[in-house]
Enzyme design. Structure first.
Site, mmCIF file in Angstrom:
data_model
loop_
_atom_site.group_PDB
_atom_site.id
_atom_site.type_symbol
_atom_site.label_atom_id
_atom_site.label_comp_id
_atom_site.label_asym_id
_atom_site.label_seq_id
_atom_site.Cartn_x
_atom_site.Cartn_y
_atom_site.Cartn_z
ATOM 1 N N TRP A 167 -5.266 15.555 -44.784
ATOM 2 C CA TRP A 167 -3.834 15.497 -45.014
ATOM 3 C C TRP A 167 -3.651 14.644 -46.275
ATOM 4 C CZ3 TRP A 167 -5.775 16.719 -40.484
ATOM 5 C CH2 TRP A 167 -4.997 17.294 -39.469
ATOM 6 N N LYS A 227 -4.242 19.773 -46.469
ATOM 7 C CA LYS A 227 -2.852 19.925 -46.053
ATOM 8 C C LYS A 227 -1.955 19.070 -46.948
ATOM 9 C CE LYS A 227 0.429 19.055 -42.326
ATOM 10 N NZ LYS A 227 0.719 18.200 -41.173
ATOM 11 N N LYS A 271 2.396 18.766 -48.506
ATOM 12 C CA LYS A 271 3.771 19.178 -48.250
ATOM 13 C C LYS A 271 4.183 20.240 -49.274
ATOM 14 C CE LYS A 271 5.140 14.828 -46.145
ATOM 15 N NZ LYS A 271 6.083 13.680 -46.153
ATOM 16 N N TYR A 279 -0.980 13.107 -48.616
ATOM 17 C CA TYR A 279 0.446 12.832 -48.729
ATOM 18 C C TYR A 279 0.693 11.709 -49.738
ATOM 19 C CZ TYR A 279 1.313 15.526 -44.422
ATOM 20 O OH TYR A 279 1.415 16.517 -43.469
ATOM 21 N N SER A 299 2.607 21.581 -44.640
ATOM 22 C CA SER A 299 3.224 20.973 -43.463
ATOM 23 C C SER A 299 4.507 21.695 -43.083
ATOM 24 C CB SER A 299 3.527 19.490 -43.726
ATOM 25 O OG SER A 299 4.433 19.344 -44.793
ATOM 26 N N GLY A 300 4.754 21.729 -41.777
ATOM 27 C CA GLY A 300 5.967 22.366 -41.287
ATOM 28 C C GLY A 300 7.165 21.439 -41.275
ATOM 29 N N GLY A 301 6.911 20.121 -41.344
ATOM 30 C CA GLY A 301 8.002 19.164 -41.405
ATOM 31 C C GLY A 301 8.706 18.956 -40.072
ATOM 32 N N ARG A 309 2.130 8.730 -51.640
ATOM 33 C CA ARG A 309 3.103 7.668 -51.382
ATOM 34 C C ARG A 309 2.650 6.423 -52.116
ATOM 35 N NH1 ARG A 309 3.751 8.216 -44.762
ATOM 36 N NH2 ARG A 309 4.376 10.395 -44.757
ATOM 37 N N GLY A 352 3.952 21.479 -36.057
ATOM 38 C CA GLY A 352 3.882 20.554 -34.932
ATOM 39 C C GLY A 352 5.234 20.376 -34.281
ATOM 40 N N ARG A 353 5.999 19.391 -34.777
ATOM 41 C CA ARG A 353 7.299 19.081 -34.172
ATOM 42 C C ARG A 353 8.220 20.289 -34.121
ATOM 43 N NH1 ARG A 353 8.698 14.449 -38.236
ATOM 44 N NH2 ARG A 353 7.310 15.755 -39.491
#
Length: 239
Positions: free
Chosen positions: A105, A140, A142, A107, A188-190, A109, A216-217
């Site tokens: 993953w 993975k 975004k 990401y 990512s599906g967010g 930041r 996921g969520r």
């Protein structure tokens, strides 16, 4: 529930931290490929300007639970990047020695990035490239926006006329950055959102040569019949 939802929906893998997998691996190992997420963070304390997740599981745990891969999150742009990269390098060597795939993953930041820049197309592409260079088999990131964060990158995008106007064009650029498609790049599906917006995003990922989405969520926070219908539509888009 997560295991059964993934199986009933026809998902091709299930990724989760140690406790989740320990809760169901004895019953479901062999029914669906499992990916052990070996580092994590919680939401009780804020990430701060330079986040760094904690290593919470091991390759040994993945083997014990019958996993096919390990997953690890990096935050390119964080001042803590050295520790993350060194931990990932060690985990990657051990995982590959035992025949496990490595999912990263990636990401961006950190205090050097604006909030908009975290998903800027230049930053997303660089994040995918870093994960590929670290040895990831699957990456993975975004879905990228059209924002270009770095002034030097902006000059290159303009000089080379790199198209970034549509999501499909931006996805294509990110996939190209991961060894020109020689590494699997998924998106990512967010957080749970409007279905049509998510479906349009999936179409853009598909049209740009992306390999799929981790959902996921957006799935498990729904009632099961709704989740199955939603996941079925996502899979039809990619099929």
């Amino acid at each position: 529930y997560h295991f059964r939802l993934a199986l009933d929906a026809g998902c091709n893998a299930y990724a989760a931290p140690l406790g989740f997998l320990e809760g169901g691996a004895a019953e479901f190992a062999g029914d669906i490929p499992l990916i052990l997420k070996v580092n994590n963070h919680d939401s009780m304390a804020p990430d701060g300007k330079n986040p760094a997740p904690s290593v919470t599981a091991s390759v040994k745990d993945a083997l014990r639970l019958g996993c096919v891969a390990v997953g690890y999150t990096i935050y390119p742009g964080s001042a803590q990047f050295r520790k993350m990269y060194e931990d990932l390098a060690e985990i990657t060597r051990e995982a590959k020695d035992h025949g496990l795939a490595v999912v990263v993953w990636s990401y961006p930041r950190g205090e050097g990035l604006s909030k908009e820049g975290e998903t800027g197309v230049d930053i997303s592409a660089y994040a995918a490239q870093i994960a590929a260079q670290m040895g990831a088999n699957i990456i993975k990131v975004k879905p990228p926006t059209a924002h270009v964060e770095q002034p030097d990158a902006k000059k290159v995008f303009e000089a080379e006329k790199i198209p970034v106007g549509t999501l499909a064009e931006r996805i294509r650029h990110v996939v190209q950055s991961a060894f020109n498609g020689r590494r699997i790049v998924i998106f990512s599906g967010g957080a749970k959102g409007a279905d049509e917006k998510i479906f349009e995003e999936c179409k853009g990922i598909r049209d740009g040569g992306g390999f799929g989405s981790i959902i996921g969520r957006n799935s498990f926070q729904r009632k099961k019949p709704d989740a199955l219908k939603f996941l079925d539509q996502v899979m039809k888009i990619y099929s």
